[in-house]
Design a protein around this motif. Structure first.
Motif, PDB file in Angstrom:
ATOM      1  N   SER A  97      14.683  -4.602  -4.657  1.00  0.00           N
ATOM      2  CA  SER A  97      14.847  -3.336  -5.369  1.00  0.00           C
ATOM      3  C   SER A  97      13.598  -2.470  -5.244  1.00  0.00           C
ATOM      4  CB  SER A  97      15.162  -3.599  -6.845  1.00  0.00           C
ATOM      5  OG  SER A  97      16.346  -4.350  -6.996  1.00  0.00           O
ATOM      6  N   VAL A  98      12.442  -3.090  -5.411  1.00  0.00           N
ATOM      7  CA  VAL A  98      11.194  -2.336  -5.299  1.00  0.00           C
ATOM      8  C   VAL A  98      10.975  -1.873  -3.866  1.00  0.00           C
ATOM      9  CG1 VAL A  98       8.691  -2.468  -5.548  1.00  0.00           C
ATOM     10  CG2 VAL A  98      10.169  -3.513  -7.272  1.00  0.00           C
ATOM     11  N   GLN A  99      11.323  -2.713  -2.894  1.00  0.00           N
ATOM     12  CA  GLN A  99      11.182  -2.318  -1.494  1.00  0.00           C
ATOM     13  C   GLN A  99      12.057  -1.114  -1.179  1.00  0.00           C
ATOM     14  OE1 GLN A  99      12.150  -5.907   0.606  1.00  0.00           O
ATOM     15  NE2 GLN A  99      10.058  -6.676   0.587  1.00  0.00           N
ATOM     16  N   VAL A 100      13.303  -1.131  -1.627  1.00  0.00           N
ATOM     17  CA  VAL A 100      14.195   0.004  -1.383  1.00  0.00           C
ATOM     18  C   VAL A 100      13.662   1.259  -2.064  1.00  0.00           C
ATOM     19  CG1 VAL A 100      16.512   0.903  -1.784  1.00  0.00           C
ATOM     20  CG2 VAL A 100      16.209  -1.467  -1.048  1.00  0.00           C
ATOM     21  N   LEU A 101      13.182   1.112  -3.310  1.00  0.00           N
ATOM     22  CA  LEU A 101      12.658   2.261  -4.042  1.00  0.00           C
ATOM     23  C   LEU A 101      11.438   2.852  -3.342  1.00  0.00           C
ATOM     24  CD1 LEU A 101      12.651   4.066  -6.563  1.00  0.00           C
ATOM     25  CD2 LEU A 101      11.238   2.322  -7.689  1.00  0.00           C
ATOM     26  N   PHE A 102      10.481   1.998  -2.990  1.00  0.00           N
ATOM     27  CA  PHE A 102       9.264   2.479  -2.337  1.00  0.00           C
ATOM     28  C   PHE A 102       9.569   3.020  -0.945  1.00  0.00           C
ATOM     29  CE2 PHE A 102       5.229   1.205  -4.560  1.00  0.00           C
ATOM     30  CZ  PHE A 102       5.829   0.990  -5.791  1.00  0.00           C
ATOM     31  N   GLY A 103      10.492   2.339  -0.236  1.00  0.00           N
ATOM     32  CA  GLY A 103      10.840   2.824   1.092  1.00  0.00           C
ATOM     33  C   GLY A 103      11.511   4.179   1.051  1.00  0.00           C
ATOM     34  N   LEU A 105      11.191   6.515  -1.403  1.00  0.00           N
ATOM     35  CA  LEU A 105      10.297   7.555  -1.904  1.00  0.00           C
ATOM     36  C   LEU A 105       9.074   7.773  -1.012  1.00  0.00           C
ATOM     37  CD1 LEU A 105      10.291   6.710  -5.731  1.00  0.00           C
ATOM     38  CD2 LEU A 105      11.620   8.463  -4.536  1.00  0.00           C
ATOM     39  N   LEU A 106       8.555   6.696  -0.413  1.00  0.00           N
ATOM     40  CA  LEU A 106       7.264   6.776   0.264  1.00  0.00           C
ATOM     41  C   LEU A 106       7.322   6.407   1.738  1.00  0.00           C
ATOM     42  CD1 LEU A 106       5.243   5.054  -2.579  1.00  0.00           C
ATOM     43  CD2 LEU A 106       5.466   7.497  -2.174  1.00  0.00           C
ATOM     44  N   GLY A 107       8.500   6.085   2.256  1.00  0.00           N
ATOM     45  CA  GLY A 107       8.613   5.793   3.673  1.00  0.00           C
ATOM     46  C   GLY A 107       8.240   4.359   4.004  1.00  0.00           C
ATOM     47  N   PHE A 108       7.984   4.128   5.292  1.00  0.00           N
ATOM     48  CA  PHE A 108       7.748   2.771   5.777  1.00  0.00           C
ATOM     49  C   PHE A 108       6.478   2.167   5.197  1.00  0.00           C
ATOM     50  CE2 PHE A 108       6.494  -0.379   9.010  1.00  0.00           C
ATOM     51  CZ  PHE A 108       7.660  -1.118   9.050  1.00  0.00           C
ATOM     52  N   PHE A 109       5.462   3.001   4.958  1.00  0.00           N
ATOM     53  CA  PHE A 109       4.206   2.495   4.402  1.00  0.00           C
ATOM     54  C   PHE A 109       4.419   1.959   2.991  1.00  0.00           C
ATOM     55  CE2 PHE A 109      -0.329   3.212   3.014  1.00  0.00           C
ATOM     56  CZ  PHE A 109      -0.848   2.223   3.824  1.00  0.00           C
ATOM     57  N   GLY A 110       5.215   2.666   2.203  1.00  0.00           N
ATOM     58  CA  GLY A 110       5.543   2.164   0.878  1.00  0.00           C
ATOM     59  C   GLY A 110       6.363   0.902   0.920  1.00  0.00           C
ATOM     60  N   LEU A 111       7.262   0.798   1.905  1.00  0.00           N
ATOM     61  CA  LEU A 111       8.064  -0.404   2.073  1.00  0.00           C
ATOM     62  C   LEU A 111       7.192  -1.607   2.382  1.00  0.00           C
ATOM     63  CD1 LEU A 111      10.901  -1.716   2.382  1.00  0.00           C
ATOM     64  CD2 LEU A 111      10.831  -1.031   4.779  1.00  0.00           C
ATOM     65  N   MET A 112       6.167  -1.427   3.202  1.00  0.00           N
ATOM     66  CA  MET A 112       5.282  -2.523   3.574  1.00  0.00           C
ATOM     67  C   MET A 112       4.492  -3.067   2.384  1.00  0.00           C
ATOM     68  SD  MET A 112       3.679  -1.371   7.243  1.00  0.00           S
ATOM     69  CE  MET A 112       2.567  -2.766   7.160  1.00  0.00           C
ATOM     70  N   LEU A 113       4.049  -2.160   1.502  1.00  0.00           N
ATOM     71  CA  LEU A 113       3.155  -2.564   0.416  1.00  0.00           C
ATOM     72  C   LEU A 113       3.889  -2.854  -0.886  1.00  0.00           C
ATOM     73  CD1 LEU A 113       0.212  -0.059   1.011  1.00  0.00           C
ATOM     74  CD2 LEU A 113       0.371  -2.440   1.713  1.00  0.00           C
ATOM     75  N   ALA A 114       5.203  -2.738  -0.888  1.00  0.00           N
ATOM     76  CA  ALA A 114       5.951  -2.943  -2.132  1.00  0.00           C
ATOM     77  C   ALA A 114       5.793  -4.362  -2.655  1.00  0.00           C
ATOM     78  CB  ALA A 114       7.423  -2.604  -1.911  1.00  0.00           C
ATOM     79  N   THR A 115       5.903  -5.353  -1.787  1.00  0.00           N
ATOM     80  CA  THR A 115       5.874  -6.745  -2.234  1.00  0.00           C
ATOM     81  C   THR A 115       4.520  -7.162  -2.805  1.00  0.00           C
ATOM     82  OG1 THR A 115       7.531  -7.248  -0.556  1.00  0.00           O
ATOM     83  CG2 THR A 115       6.430  -9.103  -1.587  1.00  0.00           C
ATOM     84  N   PRO A 116       3.383  -6.902  -2.129  1.00  0.00           N
ATOM     85  CA  PRO A 116       2.114  -7.267  -2.765  1.00  0.00           C
ATOM     86  C   PRO A 116       1.859  -6.509  -4.060  1.00  0.00           C
ATOM     87  CG  PRO A 116       1.743  -6.000  -0.762  1.00  0.00           C
ATOM     88  CD  PRO A 116       3.181  -6.385  -0.765  1.00  0.00           C
ATOM     89  N   LEU A 117       2.355  -5.277  -4.179  1.00  0.00           N
ATOM     90  CA  LEU A 117       2.230  -4.565  -5.443  1.00  0.00           C
ATOM     91  C   LEU A 117       2.991  -5.271  -6.553  1.00  0.00           C
ATOM     92  CD1 LEU A 117       2.460  -0.782  -4.446  1.00  0.00           C
ATOM     93  CD2 LEU A 117       0.599  -1.883  -5.704  1.00  0.00           C
ATOM     94  N   VAL A 118       4.197  -5.740  -6.233  1.00  0.00           N
ATOM     95  CA  VAL A 118       4.983  -6.489  -7.213  1.00  0.00           C
ATOM     96  C   VAL A 118       4.258  -7.779  -7.600  1.00  0.00           C
ATOM     97  CG1 VAL A 118       7.135  -7.742  -7.578  1.00  0.00           C
ATOM     98  CG2 VAL A 118       7.180  -5.510  -6.501  1.00  0.00           C
ATOM     99  N   ALA A 119       3.675  -8.455  -6.629  1.00  0.00           N
ATOM    100  CA  ALA A 119       2.947  -9.696  -6.918  1.00  0.00           C
ATOM    101  C   ALA A 119       1.786  -9.445  -7.874  1.00  0.00           C
ATOM    102  CB  ALA A 119       2.449 -10.318  -5.615  1.00  0.00           C
ATOM    103  N   ALA A 120       1.020  -8.386  -7.617  1.00  0.00           N
ATOM    104  CA  ALA A 120      -0.111  -8.063  -8.491  1.00  0.00           C
ATOM    105  C   ALA A 120       0.364  -7.658  -9.883  1.00  0.00           C
ATOM    106  CB  ALA A 120      -0.939  -6.936  -7.867  1.00  0.00           C
ATOM    107  N   LEU A 121       1.424  -6.862  -9.955  1.00  0.00           N
ATOM    108  CA  LEU A 121       1.939  -6.424 -11.250  1.00  0.00           C
ATOM    109  C   LEU A 121       2.477  -7.587 -12.070  1.00  0.00           C
ATOM    110  CD1 LEU A 121       3.722  -3.066 -10.298  1.00  0.00           C
ATOM    111  CD2 LEU A 121       1.600  -3.361 -11.591  1.00  0.00           C
TER     112      LEU A 121
END
Length: 352
Positions: A307-313, A315-331
């Motif tokens: 869900s977070v990957q789709v949302l970030f992808g 809104l923010l494109g491929f770069f957001g898609l790449m960083l969605a998972t580590p952001l979720v891990a940190a959060l």
């Protein structure tokens, strides 16, 4: 009558109160607008922090097991990674570039054959009509996109340089930035903040190690698998499969598309074989490698991650898609330690 006047006095809104409400609303709106436009910059900073965590983890491991200081260990790690990257690039880049060129020449033919297959059926004709009408880009759009290639390449290079410098400076003086954050909280909470930041760093470090291991194994197994099936351009497809493994769940789906299209040029049976190969590789990675790594990090629910990957992808494109998972891990670490443990008082060691 006196009671009504008394109530009216309590309900009366003064001019200073109106200005205060308007000011707070405007301040919140400006802050949200600033954060919205600052998100790409914040993602760059987060990517740089990931690089700093990786460099710091490797350097600290070497410094604790050798006679080298942390500074010399960091220098050794950076030079070693640069040398490894340069040697690998000189050995693989020519073949990958040649295969990528031929791949770009053959994919249009594969798409044409796929279109001919759909055209045999009524539902396929309707789907093609929908694509031609609503989804296919116009000629003017294609020309505009082609004219923006240079600026896009420049933006990628600029982003890479920013990430590189943030990573190097962050790894060179990690304590400086940690202590800078702890100075923003009351003294009695500073040790807890240091513990939380350390745990976030360890989680992201193990997540990065896990992704690197998964990327390497998937890429190395994809090449011989495609070779046995007789699929061309195995180096390019293997490299693509390894790189996209960095993005859990969605990355493997993206990596199978070009391989399946090339298999379509041979036969529909080859498409099935390629799909089975990728399914096996991703099952091996998802059910064996990832759980082993998640013992040292957080086990992220697939629904939340996707869900977070789709949302970030979106809104923010491929770069957001790449960083969605580590952001979720940190959060998830922040939520577990700062909310579940500190606020709710749940002191159990179970991870979210």
């Amino acid at each position: 009558m006196s009671d009504k006047n008394h109530k009216g006095q309590h309900l009366r809104i003064t001019v200073p109160q109106i200005f205060m409400v308007v000011g707070i609303t405007a301040g919140v709106a400006v802050t949200l607008l600033f954060l919205w436009y600052a998100i790409p910059v914040l993602l760059l900073v987060f990517a740089g922090i990931l690089l700093a965590i990786l460099l710091h983890g490797l350097s600290d491991w070497i410094a604790r097991r050798t006679f080298l200081s942390y500074g010399w260990s960091l220098t050794f790690v950076v030079l070693d990674l640069m040398t490894l990257f340069a040697v690998g690039l000189s050995l693989v880049a020519p073949d990958v570039a040649d295969q990528a060129y031929h791949l770009s020449q053959q994919l249009p033919e594969a798409l044409k054959r796929l279109e001919q297959y759909f055209a045999q059926y009524t539902w396929g004709q309707e789907l093609l009509a929908l694509i031609d009408k609503d989804l296919m880009p116009s000629r003017e759009f294609m020309l505009t996109q082609a004219s923006n290639i240079f600026s896009s390449t420049l933006n990628v290079l600029t982003s890479f340089i920013i990430i590189l410098f943030i990573g190097l400076y962050g790894a060179a003086q990690p304590r400086l930035y940690v202590e800078g954050i702890t100075q923003l909280v009351p003294i009695r909470r500073r040790q807890r903040v240091r513990t939380v930041l350390h745990q976030v760093g360890q989680t992201l470090l193990w997540w990065l190690f896990g992704r690197m291991i998964s990327m390497t194994i998937v890429g190395m197994l994809t090449v011989p698998g495609l070779w046995l099936l007789g699929i061309p351009h195995i180096l390019t497809l293997g490299l693509l499969a390894g790189l996209l493994t960095f993005i859990p769940y969605i990355g493997p789906v993206l990596s199978v598309v070009p391989a399946a299209l090339l298999a379509l040029l041979q036969s529909p049976i080859q498409v099935v074989n390629v799909l089975l190969l990728y399914l096996f590789l991703q099952s091996f990675e998802g059910y064996l490698l990832t759980p082993l790594v998640q013992k040292r990090t957080v086990a992220m629910p697939p629904v939340l991650t996707i869900s977070v990957q789709v949302l970030f992808g979106t809104l923010l494109g491929f770069f957001g898609l790449m960083l969605a998972t580590p952001l979720v891990a940190a959060l998830m670490v922040l939520v577990r330690m700062l909310y579940v443990e500190d606020i709710l008082g749940n002191s159990s060691k179970e991870k979210l």
